[in-house]
Design a protein around this motif. Structure first.
Motif, PDB file in Angstrom:
ATOM      1  N   PRO A  32      74.672 -21.024  13.932  1.00 50.79           N
ATOM      2  CA  PRO A  32      74.930 -20.767  12.512  1.00 50.79           C
ATOM      3  C   PRO A  32      74.622 -19.313  12.131  1.00 50.79           C
ATOM      4  N   ASN A  33      75.216 -18.886  11.024  1.00 49.40           N
ATOM      5  CA  ASN A  33      75.194 -17.480  10.632  1.00 49.40           C
ATOM      6  C   ASN A  33      73.798 -16.881  10.511  1.00 49.40           C
ATOM      7  N   HIS A  34      72.830 -17.680  10.044  1.00 44.89           N
ATOM      8  CA  HIS A  34      71.501 -17.121   9.808  1.00 44.89           C
ATOM      9  C   HIS A  34      70.784 -16.728  11.099  1.00 44.89           C
ATOM     10  N   LEU A  35      71.325 -17.139  12.248  1.00 47.98           N
ATOM     11  CA  LEU A  35      70.722 -16.802  13.537  1.00 47.98           C
ATOM     12  C   LEU A  35      71.472 -15.694  14.275  1.00 47.98           C
ATOM     13  N   HIS A  36      72.611 -15.247  13.741  1.00 50.01           N
ATOM     14  CA  HIS A  36      73.429 -14.267  14.457  1.00 50.01           C
ATOM     15  C   HIS A  36      72.651 -12.990  14.767  1.00 50.01           C
ATOM     16  N   ALA A  37      71.973 -12.440  13.756  1.00 51.54           N
ATOM     17  CA  ALA A  37      71.244 -11.187  13.959  1.00 51.54           C
ATOM     18  C   ALA A  37      70.107 -11.373  14.955  1.00 51.54           C
ATOM     19  N   LYS A  38      69.418 -12.505  14.879  1.00 50.40           N
ATOM     20  CA  LYS A  38      68.275 -12.744  15.762  1.00 50.40           C
ATOM     21  C   LYS A  38      68.702 -12.803  17.223  1.00 50.40           C
ATOM     22  N   VAL A  39      69.818 -13.448  17.489  1.00 49.88           N
ATOM     23  CA  VAL A  39      70.294 -13.551  18.870  1.00 49.88           C
ATOM     24  C   VAL A  39      70.629 -12.166  19.419  1.00 49.88           C
ATOM     25  N   ILE A  40      71.335 -11.351  18.630  1.00 46.15           N
ATOM     26  CA  ILE A  40      71.683 -10.004  19.098  1.00 46.15           C
ATOM     27  C   ILE A  40      70.424  -9.169  19.284  1.00 46.15           C
ATOM     28  N   GLU A  41      69.471  -9.288  18.348  1.00 49.76           N
ATOM     29  CA  GLU A  41      68.213  -8.550  18.467  1.00 49.76           C
ATOM     30  C   GLU A  41      67.490  -8.894  19.771  1.00 49.76           C
ATOM     31  N   LEU A  42      67.445 -10.180  20.109  1.00 54.93           N
ATOM     32  CA  LEU A  42      66.778 -10.594  21.341  1.00 54.93           C
ATOM     33  C   LEU A  42      67.524 -10.108  22.574  1.00 54.93           C
ATOM     34  N   CYS A  43      68.853 -10.078  22.504  1.00 55.02           N
ATOM     35  CA  CYS A  43      69.631  -9.573  23.636  1.00 55.02           C
ATOM     36  C   CYS A  43      69.412  -8.072  23.814  1.00 55.02           C
ATOM     37  N   ILE A  44      69.279  -7.341  22.715  1.00 56.93           N
ATOM     38  CA  ILE A  44      68.941  -5.915  22.814  1.00 56.93           C
ATOM     39  C   ILE A  44      67.553  -5.763  23.447  1.00 56.93           C
ATOM     40  N   LYS A  45      66.612  -6.562  22.976  1.00 61.11           N
ATOM     41  CA  LYS A  45      65.237  -6.497  23.501  1.00 61.11           C
ATOM     42  C   LYS A  45      65.204  -6.734  25.008  1.00 61.11           C
ATOM     43  N   HIS A  46      65.963  -7.724  25.473  1.00 60.84           N
ATOM     44  CA  HIS A  46      65.930  -8.094  26.890  1.00 60.84           C
ATOM     45  C   HIS A  46      67.109  -7.493  27.665  1.00 60.84           C
TER      46      HIS A  46
ATOM     47  N   GLU B  47      72.417  -3.369   9.347  1.00 55.77           N
ATOM     48  CA  GLU B  47      71.864  -2.016   9.428  1.00 55.77           C
ATOM     49  C   GLU B  47      70.632  -1.977  10.335  1.00 55.77           C
ATOM     50  N   GLU B  48      69.797  -3.000  10.246  1.00 58.44           N
ATOM     51  CA  GLU B  48      68.616  -3.074  11.110  1.00 58.44           C
ATOM     52  C   GLU B  48      69.038  -3.182  12.574  1.00 58.44           C
ATOM     53  N   LEU B  49      70.062  -4.014  12.837  1.00 55.32           N
ATOM     54  CA  LEU B  49      70.553  -4.158  14.207  1.00 55.32           C
ATOM     55  C   LEU B  49      71.119  -2.850  14.735  1.00 55.32           C
ATOM     56  N   LYS B  50      71.822  -2.130  13.888  1.00 54.90           N
ATOM     57  CA  LYS B  50      72.442  -0.871  14.311  1.00 54.90           C
ATOM     58  C   LYS B  50      71.382   0.120  14.791  1.00 54.90           C
ATOM     59  N   MET B  51      70.264   0.199  14.080  1.00 52.97           N
ATOM     60  CA  MET B  51      69.185   1.096  14.499  1.00 52.97           C
ATOM     61  C   MET B  51      68.629   0.682  15.862  1.00 52.97           C
ATOM     62  N   ARG B  52      68.453  -0.611  16.060  1.00 55.64           N
ATOM     63  CA  ARG B  52      67.943  -1.092  17.348  1.00 55.64           C
ATOM     64  C   ARG B  52      68.957  -0.844  18.465  1.00 55.64           C
ATOM     65  N   TYR B  53      70.226  -1.120  18.168  1.00 57.53           N
ATOM     66  CA  TYR B  53      71.291  -1.005  19.163  1.00 57.53           C
ATOM     67  C   TYR B  53      71.466   0.439  19.631  1.00 57.53           C
ATOM     68  N   GLU B  54      71.392   1.375  18.709  1.00 59.03           N
ATOM     69  CA  GLU B  54      71.611   2.768  19.078  1.00 59.03           C
ATOM     70  C   GLU B  54      70.468   3.321  19.933  1.00 59.03           C
ATOM     71  N   LYS B  55      69.299   2.708  19.853  1.00 60.51           N
ATOM     72  CA  LYS B  55      68.187   3.096  20.723  1.00 60.51           C
ATOM     73  C   LYS B  55      68.310   2.437  22.100  1.00 60.51           C
ATOM     74  N   GLN B  56      68.827   1.206  22.134  1.00 61.36           N
ATOM     75  CA  GLN B  56      68.943   0.449  23.384  1.00 61.36           C
ATOM     76  C   GLN B  56      70.291  -0.272  23.435  1.00 61.36           C
ATOM     77  N   PRO B  57      71.401   0.429  23.631  1.00 58.88           N
ATOM     78  CA  PRO B  57      72.714  -0.221  23.611  1.00 58.88           C
ATOM     79  C   PRO B  57      72.901  -1.221  24.742  1.00 58.88           C
ATOM     80  N   ILE B  58      73.687  -2.240  24.462  1.00 58.03           N
ATOM     81  CA  ILE B  58      74.055  -3.247  25.449  1.00 58.03           C
ATOM     82  C   ILE B  58      75.547  -3.539  25.284  1.00 58.03           C
ATOM     83  N   PRO B  59      76.203  -4.101  26.303  1.00 61.05           N
ATOM     84  CA  PRO B  59      77.568  -4.599  26.090  1.00 61.05           C
ATOM     85  C   PRO B  59      77.532  -5.721  25.056  1.00 61.05           C
TER      86      PRO B  59
END
Length: 354
Positions: A79-93, A111-123
């Motif tokens: 569900p939508n409320h978990l979309h950001a969390k899943v991507i955040e965890l994938c960036i982390k790992h 916007e929060e995800l974008k900051m994390r992604y640009e520091k640690q990009p993933i496919p």
């Protein structure tokens, strides 16, 4: 690093849409499901048994799956409320992910995800599946080749009927604002926004209205009536790149419409019309002789425009990204447009897209 030629997929979320993804995975030699995650233990074990997944590779916690060393890439259908969390965890790992749309619950999360992604990009691929409708891909090519001349205006609709009062659809998560964020706009409108960006170009401005038709729905658990705070209907005018005007309508209250996502593009030399319910047909009206006028003809779309969505994901994970693959920034920009549409509808003003 992928240890062999087969990408071991960790599948998070085993509801209805996961069945389509499981089928697509089974069609590709490069992908294989090795790990599952769902909070529903019964469903987890049912799917796990069907897929032959070891008990040790069946998780209730998504970070446990994402951090598992045997998982090469993640496909998430939650569900939508978990979309950001899943991507955040994938960036982390540092795990590649195919995430569902809408990209996040709201633009603040994006916007929060974008900051994390640009520091640690993933496919990262976002599930804008209508890029893989053969007729839509063919229409895009015809537009790029200039077959209908200069594009002048565009009309996009995405209509479904399941939310109409007569069907008495209960208060499921898609009507629950904390879980879904928006209603028809995020569910269907996100696809409209993406296909316009894919075929035509970026959004410059929007002017929108949104409405809720059914204000209460019955809880399938308690039987009590619950207030609906998300939209049943959204329409918006937009200006796209090259000052191309476009109009968009989406609703889940259109009796007679099953899954009617259609695009009409009007150019100086002709018009194209495509509908996802006819994936191998395109309606074309091109002026060959202005003295004789012009009329629509329906053409069959060649199989060469067929491409399996997960093939692009497999290529992305393998480091061979294909042109047109919807990536992290497509998801981010889509969420930005959604935010501006909501802002416009609430303020009654035209809103510029940054």
């Amino acid at each position: 690093m992928i240890k062999n030629d087969v990408i071991k997929i960790g599948l998070i979320g085993l509801g209805g849409m996961a069945n389509a993804h499981r089928t697509m995975i089974s069609e590709l030699d490069q992908l294989d499901i090795g790990t599952l995650c769902d909070v529903n233990e019964e469903l987890l074990n049912t799917v796990g048994d069907k897929e032959g997944i070891d008990q040790k590779k069946r998780f209730n916690d998504m970070e446990a799956l994402i951090s598992d060393g045997d998982v090469d890439a993640v496909i998430s259908i939650v569900p939508n409320h978990l979309h950001a969390k899943v991507i955040e965890l994938c960036i982390k790992h540092q795990k590649p992910i195919l995430a569902e749309k809408p990209f996040t619950l709201n633009f603040e999360e994006a916007e929060e995800l974008k900051m994390r992604y640009e520091k640690q990009p993933i496919p990262c691929m976002v599930g804008f599946s209508y890029r893989y409708t053969p007729s839509f891909r063919y229409a895009r090519e015809l537009i790029q080749q200039g077959k209908i001349g200069r594009v002048r205006h565009v009309a996009v609709r995405y209509l479904q009927s399941f939310g109409a009062p007569i069907y008495e659809m209960p208060f499921v998560w898609r009507f629950d604002k904390p879980y879904t964020g928006t209603g028809a706009l995020g569910d269907l409108g996100a696809h409209m926004i993406d296909i316009a960006r894919y075929m035509i170009g970026e959004f410059q401005s929007v002017s929108a209205m949104m409405d809720t038709f059914v204000h209460e729905r019955k809880s399938p658990v308690s039987g009590e009536m619950k207030e609906v705070q998300v939209d049943d209907y959204a329409s918006f005018m937009a200006v796209l790149d090259n000052n191309i005007p476009a109009n968009f309508i989406t609703t889940r209250n259109a009796i007679g419409s099953g899954n009617q996502h259609e695009v009409t593009v009007y150019g100086d030399l002709g018009t194209l019309h495509v509908n996802c319910e006819r994936p191998y047909e395109i309606d074309i009206c091109i002026i060959e002789n202005k003295e004789e006028g012009a009329s629509f003809v329906t053409k069959k779309v060649s199989d060469k425009y067929k491409r399996q969505q997960l093939q692009d994901f497999a290529d992305l994970v393998a480091g061979a990204k294909q042109e047109g693959t919807p990536d992290f920034y497509d998801g981010y920009q889509n969420q930005k447009v959604l935010e501006r549409i909501i802002e416009s509808a609430e303020s009654g003003r035209m809103i510029q897209i940054d």
